[in-house]
Design a protein around this motif. Structure first.
Motif, PDB file in Angstrom:
ATOM      1  N   GLU A  49       0.862  -1.175   0.000  1.00 14.34           N
ATOM      2  CA  GLU A  49       0.000   0.000   0.000  1.00 14.34           C
ATOM      3  C   GLU A  49       0.903   1.231   0.000  1.00 14.34           C
ATOM      4  O   GLU A  49       1.506   1.564   1.018  1.00 14.34           O
ATOM      5  CB  GLU A  49      -0.896   0.002   1.239  1.00 14.34           C
ATOM      6  N   CYS A  50       1.025   1.877  -1.137  1.00 16.30           N
ATOM      7  CA  CYS A  50       1.880   3.052  -1.288  1.00 16.30           C
ATOM      8  C   CYS A  50       0.995   4.227  -1.683  1.00 16.30           C
ATOM      9  O   CYS A  50       0.308   4.173  -2.706  1.00 16.30           O
ATOM     10  CB  CYS A  50       2.934   2.822  -2.366  1.00 16.30           C
ATOM     11  N   TRP A  51       1.010   5.272  -0.880  1.00 16.90           N
ATOM     12  CA  TRP A  51       0.123   6.421  -1.072  1.00 16.90           C
ATOM     13  C   TRP A  51       0.926   7.712  -1.006  1.00 16.90           C
ATOM     14  O   TRP A  51       1.956   7.776  -0.327  1.00 16.90           O
ATOM     15  CB  TRP A  51      -0.959   6.424   0.000  1.00 16.90           C
ATOM     16  N   VAL A  52       0.450   8.734  -1.699  1.00 15.99           N
ATOM     17  CA  VAL A  52       1.088  10.048  -1.673  1.00 15.99           C
ATOM     18  C   VAL A  52       0.108  11.108  -1.196  1.00 15.99           C
ATOM     19  O   VAL A  52      -1.104  10.990  -1.395  1.00 15.99           O
ATOM     20  CB  VAL A  52       1.664  10.450  -3.045  1.00 15.99           C
ATOM     21  N   GLU A  98      -6.786   3.498   8.191  1.00 15.05           N
ATOM     22  CA  GLU A  98      -8.021   3.138   7.475  1.00 15.05           C
ATOM     23  C   GLU A  98      -7.763   2.038   6.453  1.00 15.05           C
ATOM     24  O   GLU A  98      -8.550   1.094   6.339  1.00 15.05           O
ATOM     25  CB  GLU A  98      -8.594   4.366   6.763  1.00 15.05           C
ATOM     26  N   ARG A  99      -6.664   2.157   5.703  1.00 13.38           N
ATOM     27  CA  ARG A  99      -6.335   1.132   4.698  1.00 13.38           C
ATOM     28  C   ARG A  99      -6.061  -0.205   5.380  1.00 13.38           C
ATOM     29  O   ARG A  99      -6.525  -1.249   4.924  1.00 13.38           O
ATOM     30  CB  ARG A  99      -5.118   1.553   3.863  1.00 13.38           C
ATOM     31  N   GLY A 100      -5.300  -0.181   6.463  1.00 17.99           N
ATOM     32  CA  GLY A 100      -5.028  -1.424   7.184  1.00 17.99           C
ATOM     33  C   GLY A 100      -6.305  -2.081   7.660  1.00 17.99           C
ATOM     34  O   GLY A 100      -6.501  -3.289   7.489  1.00 17.99           O
ATOM     35  N   GLU A 101      -7.186  -1.296   8.241  1.00 19.89           N
ATOM     36  CA  GLU A 101      -8.449  -1.836   8.737  1.00 19.89           C
ATOM     37  C   GLU A 101      -9.300  -2.377   7.594  1.00 19.89           C
ATOM     38  O   GLU A 101      -9.850  -3.479   7.680  1.00 19.89           O
ATOM     39  CB  GLU A 101      -9.202  -0.745   9.499  1.00 19.89           C
ATOM     40  N   ARG A 102      -9.389  -1.636   6.505  1.00 25.07           N
ATOM     41  CA  ARG A 102     -10.183  -2.069   5.350  1.00 25.07           C
ATOM     42  C   ARG A 102      -9.661  -3.371   4.762  1.00 25.07           C
ATOM     43  O   ARG A 102     -10.422  -4.189   4.245  1.00 25.07           O
ATOM     44  CB  ARG A 102     -10.181  -0.976   4.283  1.00 25.07           C
ATOM     45  N   LEU A 103      -8.348  -3.581   4.861  1.00 24.76           N
ATOM     46  CA  LEU A 103      -7.736  -4.782   4.291  1.00 24.76           C
ATOM     47  C   LEU A 103      -7.629  -5.928   5.298  1.00 24.76           C
ATOM     48  O   LEU A 103      -6.999  -6.939   5.024  1.00 24.76           O
ATOM     49  CB  LEU A 103      -6.364  -4.433   3.712  1.00 24.76           C
ATOM     50  N   HIS A 152      -0.868  -0.147  17.242  1.00 30.01           N
ATOM     51  CA  HIS A 152      -2.210   0.442  17.331  1.00 30.01           C
ATOM     52  C   HIS A 152      -3.208  -0.696  17.149  1.00 30.01           C
ATOM     53  O   HIS A 152      -3.178  -1.408  16.144  1.00 30.01           O
ATOM     54  CB  HIS A 152      -2.411   1.471  16.227  1.00 30.01           C
ATOM     55  N   ASP A 153      -4.072  -0.887  18.139  1.00 27.99           N
ATOM     56  CA  ASP A 153      -5.088  -1.941  18.071  1.00 27.99           C
ATOM     57  C   ASP A 153      -6.324  -1.362  17.403  1.00 27.99           C
ATOM     58  O   ASP A 153      -7.005  -0.509  17.972  1.00 27.99           O
ATOM     59  CB  ASP A 153      -5.412  -2.446  19.470  1.00 27.99           C
ATOM     60  N   LEU A 154      -6.625  -1.797  16.204  1.00 24.04           N
ATOM     61  CA  LEU A 154      -7.772  -1.282  15.447  1.00 24.04           C
ATOM     62  C   LEU A 154      -9.105  -1.738  16.020  1.00 24.04           C
ATOM     63  O   LEU A 154     -10.139  -1.194  15.660  1.00 24.04           O
ATOM     64  CB  LEU A 154      -7.659  -1.698  13.979  1.00 24.04           C
ATOM     65  N   ARG A 155      -9.086  -2.722  16.912  1.00 19.53           N
ATOM     66  CA  ARG A 155     -10.332  -3.198  17.514  1.00 19.53           C
ATOM     67  C   ARG A 155     -10.786  -2.304  18.660  1.00 19.53           C
ATOM     68  O   ARG A 155     -11.920  -2.391  19.093  1.00 19.53           O
ATOM     69  CB  ARG A 155     -10.165  -4.630  18.010  1.00 19.53           C
TER      70      ARG A 155
END
Length: 163
Positions: A49-52, A98-103, A152-155
């Motif tokens: 996941e590479c974002w700018v 957000e990307r981590g959680e979505r994936l 970071h715990d997304l739960r």
């Protein structure tokens, strides 16, 4: 790169191969020991996941996120120094979460230099907690510096404003 003191339109979008020179310029201005252009190229090629982060029409920041079973790892996050203190690093970090959680990640990890006080403060304010240390992880002028490992715990309930 000159920071526009007036308003700007911040946009975060996926990194493209054509962005790599600009990403490397940001990286080189942000860190004494930057990633190489080939590392960014390999991250794109491997499907990380590479974002700018763009401010109007120029790249001023980026992040790279690696996914694994149930977890994500922020491998790199940088904002050009001329664009610091505008909330761009926070916006990039929040997009990475957000990307981590979505994936499918339940947790997000990262390493940070303890001497990078602004980054440590940002990560803690977004809910990251120290879970470990990597000895001699970062190069310095006089040797090596340990890394703090943060999680970071997304739960858990997200900090205000993230959702």
């Amino acid at each position: 790169m000159t920071a526009d003191p007036a308003g700007f339109l911040p946009v975060i979008r996926p990194m493209r191969p054509a962005d790599l020179e600009s990403v490397y310029a940001v990286e080189s201005s942000a860190y004494d020991y930057p990633w190489t252009l080939n590392i960014f190229r390999d991250c794109l090629r491997m499907g990380y996941e590479c974002w700018v982060q763009l401010a109007t029409d120029r790249i001023v920041g980026h992040f790279v996120l690696a996914m694994g079973p149930g977890e994500a790892h922020v491998l790199n996050l940088a904002v050009h120094p001329e664009w610091h203190n505008r909330g761009l690093g926070r916006a990039l970090l929040q997009r990475a979460l957000e990307r981590g959680e979505r994936l499918g990640a339940e947790s997000v990890f990262l390493e940070v230099r303890p001497s990078n006080t602004p980054a440590v403060h940002l990560y803690h304010s977004e809910g990251f907690r120290r879970v470990g240390r990597r000895r001699d992880y970062y190069p310095t002028e006089t040797g090596r510096e340990d890394a703090m490992v943060l999680r970071h715990d997304l739960r858990e309930v997200a900090p205000a404003g993230r959702r």
